[in-house]
Design a protein around this motif. Structure first.
Motif, mmCIF file in Angstrom:
data_model
loop_
_atom_site.group_PDB
_atom_site.id
_atom_site.type_symbol
_atom_site.label_atom_id
_atom_site.label_comp_id
_atom_site.label_asym_id
_atom_site.label_seq_id
_atom_site.Cartn_x
_atom_site.Cartn_y
_atom_site.Cartn_z
ATOM 1 N N SER A 153 0.803 -1.231 0.000
ATOM 2 C CA SER A 153 0.000 0.000 0.000
ATOM 3 C C SER A 153 0.832 1.275 0.000
ATOM 4 N N ARG A 154 2.174 1.152 -0.048
ATOM 5 C CA ARG A 154 3.008 2.349 -0.115
ATOM 6 C C ARG A 154 2.712 3.124 -1.396
ATOM 7 N N GLY A 155 2.719 4.453 -1.279
ATOM 8 C CA GLY A 155 2.397 5.218 -2.474
ATOM 9 C C GLY A 155 2.682 6.690 -2.341
ATOM 10 N N GLU A 156 2.010 7.486 -3.127
ATOM 11 C CA GLU A 156 2.283 8.908 -3.222
ATOM 12 C C GLU A 156 2.084 9.629 -1.889
ATOM 13 N N LYS A 157 1.097 9.181 -1.101
ATOM 14 C CA LYS A 157 0.861 9.817 0.184
ATOM 15 C C LYS A 157 2.083 9.697 1.089
ATOM 16 N N ASP A 158 2.724 8.539 1.063
ATOM 17 C CA ASP A 158 3.939 8.334 1.868
ATOM 18 C C ASP A 158 5.088 9.169 1.323
ATOM 19 N N ALA A 159 5.235 9.192 -0.005
ATOM 20 C CA ALA A 159 6.310 9.984 -0.622
ATOM 21 C C ALA A 159 6.137 11.463 -0.315
ATOM 22 N N ALA A 160 4.891 11.924 -0.361
ATOM 23 C CA ALA A 160 4.623 13.337 -0.067
ATOM 24 C C ALA A 160 4.972 13.663 1.370
ATOM 25 N N TYR A 161 4.772 12.687 2.265
ATOM 26 C CA TYR A 161 5.074 12.911 3.689
ATOM 27 C C TYR A 161 6.558 13.197 3.890
ATOM 28 N N ILE A 162 7.428 12.330 3.377
ATOM 29 C CA ILE A 162 8.847 12.519 3.647
ATOM 30 C C ILE A 162 9.380 13.762 2.946
ATOM 31 N N ARG A 163 8.874 14.074 1.759
ATOM 32 C CA ARG A 163 9.307 15.299 1.077
ATOM 33 C C ARG A 163 8.890 16.542 1.870
ATOM 34 N N LYS A 164 7.705 16.494 2.436
ATOM 35 C CA LYS A 164 7.218 17.615 3.239
ATOM 36 C C LYS A 164 8.069 17.789 4.494
ATOM 37 N N VAL A 165 8.431 16.676 5.126
ATOM 38 C CA VAL A 165 9.251 16.742 6.337
ATOM 39 C C VAL A 165 10.632 17.305 6.025
ATOM 40 N N PRO A 191 12.079 -2.658 10.199
ATOM 41 C CA PRO A 191 12.945 -1.468 10.121
ATOM 42 C C PRO A 191 12.920 -0.753 8.777
ATOM 43 N N ASP A 192 12.448 -1.420 7.721
ATOM 44 C CA ASP A 192 12.462 -0.789 6.405
ATOM 45 C C ASP A 192 11.099 -0.247 5.977
ATOM 46 N N LEU A 193 10.100 -0.287 6.852
ATOM 47 C CA LEU A 193 8.809 0.297 6.523
ATOM 48 C C LEU A 193 8.836 1.803 6.785
ATOM 49 N N PRO A 194 8.106 2.600 5.998
ATOM 50 C CA PRO A 194 8.080 4.055 6.215
ATOM 51 C C PRO A 194 7.647 4.396 7.640
ATOM 52 N N SER A 195 8.373 5.302 8.258
ATOM 53 C CA SER A 195 8.132 5.619 9.673
ATOM 54 C C SER A 195 6.739 6.169 9.922
ATOM 55 N N ASN A 196 6.150 6.830 8.930
ATOM 56 C CA ASN A 196 4.817 7.400 9.127
ATOM 57 C C ASN A 196 3.726 6.339 9.200
ATOM 58 N N ARG A 197 4.082 5.068 8.959
ATOM 59 C CA ARG A 197 3.105 3.993 9.007
ATOM 60 C C ARG A 197 3.166 3.203 10.312
ATOM 61 N N TYR A 198 4.142 3.531 11.179
ATOM 62 C CA TYR A 198 4.301 2.743 12.408
ATOM 63 C C TYR A 198 3.095 2.853 13.349
ATOM 64 N N ALA A 199 2.454 4.008 13.387
ATOM 65 C CA ALA A 199 1.317 4.181 14.292
ATOM 66 C C ALA A 199 0.195 3.199 13.962
ATOM 67 N N GLU A 200 -0.105 3.037 12.670
ATOM 68 C CA GLU A 200 -1.172 2.112 12.281
ATOM 69 C C GLU A 200 -0.746 0.661 12.475
ATOM 70 N N VAL A 201 0.545 0.402 12.258
ATOM 71 C CA VAL A 201 1.068 -0.953 12.445
ATOM 72 C C VAL A 201 1.041 -1.336 13.921
ATOM 73 N N ALA A 202 1.284 -0.350 14.797
ATOM 74 C CA ALA A 202 1.363 -0.613 16.236
ATOM 75 C C ALA A 202 0.070 -1.221 16.779
ATOM 76 N N VAL A 203 -1.070 -0.812 16.256
ATOM 77 C CA VAL A 203 -2.359 -1.349 16.714
ATOM 78 C C VAL A 203 -2.420 -2.853 16.453
ATOM 79 N N LYS A 204 -1.983 -3.262 15.274
ATOM 80 C CA LYS A 204 -2.017 -4.678 14.903
ATOM 81 C C LYS A 204 -0.976 -5.481 15.674
ATOM 82 N N VAL A 205 0.193 -4.879 15.873
ATOM 83 C CA VAL A 205 1.254 -5.570 16.602
ATOM 84 C C VAL A 205 0.852 -5.780 18.066
ATOM 85 N N ARG A 206 0.258 -4.756 18.662
ATOM 86 C CA ARG A 206 -0.153 -4.900 20.062
ATOM 87 C C ARG A 206 -1.224 -5.980 20.208
#
Length: 372
Positions: free
Chosen positions: A32-44, A307-322
């Motif tokens: 599901s990685r895509g333009e929204k993720d790319a836009a995030y890191i460029r903005k940061v 470790p290689d997933l975009p950092s902006n996705r960790y919050a959503e991943v954390a729910v599933k991991v917990r």
């Protein structure tokens, strides 16, 4: 290593099933990685560069106390952003899928005295492979601290609260030193090794570049504000170092986080590797701003799993991991920053002292527990 294994209730089949479930979470994010993720890191990256530029502009007038405070605060935040949310994560290859040569792990150089290629080796290849394995993971105690009750105590360990504080203040230099594995390479014969000498020269060049930029060029550009700009830059580096050190300590050192013997990873499966990451990491709870300023390493458990997933996705991943922690009856070590900092420093002090009741180890076990 605790006397009671918190994973002992899991069967081999359950551990491998856990691994498959975690693989599925990772695959879902990758797909599901895509333009929204790319836009995030460029903005940061854009925001960080603008903040640093404005802060350095304000420091041109740093002989006025309000300008010094505003410029120093802005530069501190900019340096934290550069190291944490940008540098650390870009160098992990989290954004390599974009195929943007300007935001790629092989071309990125950060505001840090450790050359990026050396950091990638010691951090990505060693630390993330051997997370919390005594004698294999240099991040565990940074080579200067006792990290487990079963490690043999030496009088040197009495000073580890002081060593840890000094390391926090000059953390980027500490990282550069153990990227070089300086401790084991101080021997005269090792110092003559061509590979070590080449890496040491690269670190020296990077240090000179950083010192020239921070403590010569920018202060000189401030003209009459030379000394106050110099002090502001030193303060910003100090703030960045202490913050980075604190975040990383909270991710691997609080009470409840497990450490492992070298022999325990022999023949380790994918599921067992995942389980070690889960047990060897801890999270920091807090707001979105907190997560951002930690480079999303407040989601340290999720970062170590993926470790290689975009950092902006960790919050959503954390729910599933917990949810998987709950399913498999494992402890998800987390807490607010003050609690995790206190817990980590309490452990530093506790392990600086000899055990009141030393454990009796098998003869070959003490050899495994080499001081980290």
């Amino acid at each position: 290593m605790t006397a009671i294994d918190p994973t002992a209730h899991l069967t081999a089949e359950q551990i491998e099933e856990l691994g498959r479930e975690l693989d599925a979470i990772r695959d879902e994010v990758i797909a599901s990685r895509g333009e929204k993720d790319a836009a995030y890191i460029r903005k940061v990256i854009s925001a960080q560069r603008k903040l640093e530029l404005v802060s350095r502009g304000v420091l041109l007038f740093s002989f006025f106390p309000p300008a010094w405070l505003i410029g120093t605060a802005g530069l501190s935040v900019a340096k934290i952003m550069d190291n944490m949310e940008i540098g650390h994560n870009v160098l992990h290859g989290q954004w390599d899928w974009m195929r943007d040569p300007k935001i790629h792990s092989t071309t990125w150089e950060w505001d840090h005295v450790s050359p990026s290629d050396q950091w990638r080796h010691s951090h990505n290849e060693l630390h993330h492979t051997y997370t919390n394995v005594i004698g294999k993971d240099n991040d565990l105690g940074y080579g200067i601290m006792r990290v487990d009750e079963d490690q043999k105590w030496h009088p040197f360990h009495l000073g580890q609260p002081l060593w840890n504080f000094i390391n926090a203040c000059f953390f980027e230099y500490g990282i550069a030193a153990y990227d070089l594995e300086l401790g084991k390479n101080l021997h005269k014969r090792r110092r003559k090794d061509p590979e070590f000498r080449a890496r040491a020269k690269a670190v020296g060049r990077k240090i000179r570049k950083q010192v020239l930029k921070d403590y010569v060029i920018h202060p000189l550009l401030s003209g009459p504000s030379f000394l106050t700009t110099l002090a502001a830059t030193f303060t910003a580096n100090l703030v960045r170092n202490i913050w980075s050190h604190s975040v990383i300590m909270c991710g691997h050192f609080p009470e409840g986080v497990q450490v492992f013997e070298r022999r325990s990873i022999k023949g380790e499966t994918r599921g067992q590797w995942y389980l070690r990451q889960m047990m060897g990491s801890a999270n920091i709870s807090g707001s979105r701003a907190m997560h951002f300023m930690t480079g999303n390493l407040s989601h340290q458990i999720e970062h170590h799993l993926f470790p290689d997933l975009p950092s902006n996705r960790y919050a959503e991943v954390a729910v599933k991991v917990r949810a998987l922690f709950d399913k498999y009856e494992l402890e998800y070590v987390t807490g607010p920053l003050p609690k995790q900092v206190f817990s980590a420093w309490h452990k530093v002090f506790r392990l600086s002292l000899p055990n009141k009741k030393p454990k009796v180890d098998a003869p070959d076990r003490e050899q495994e527990l080499v001081a980290a």
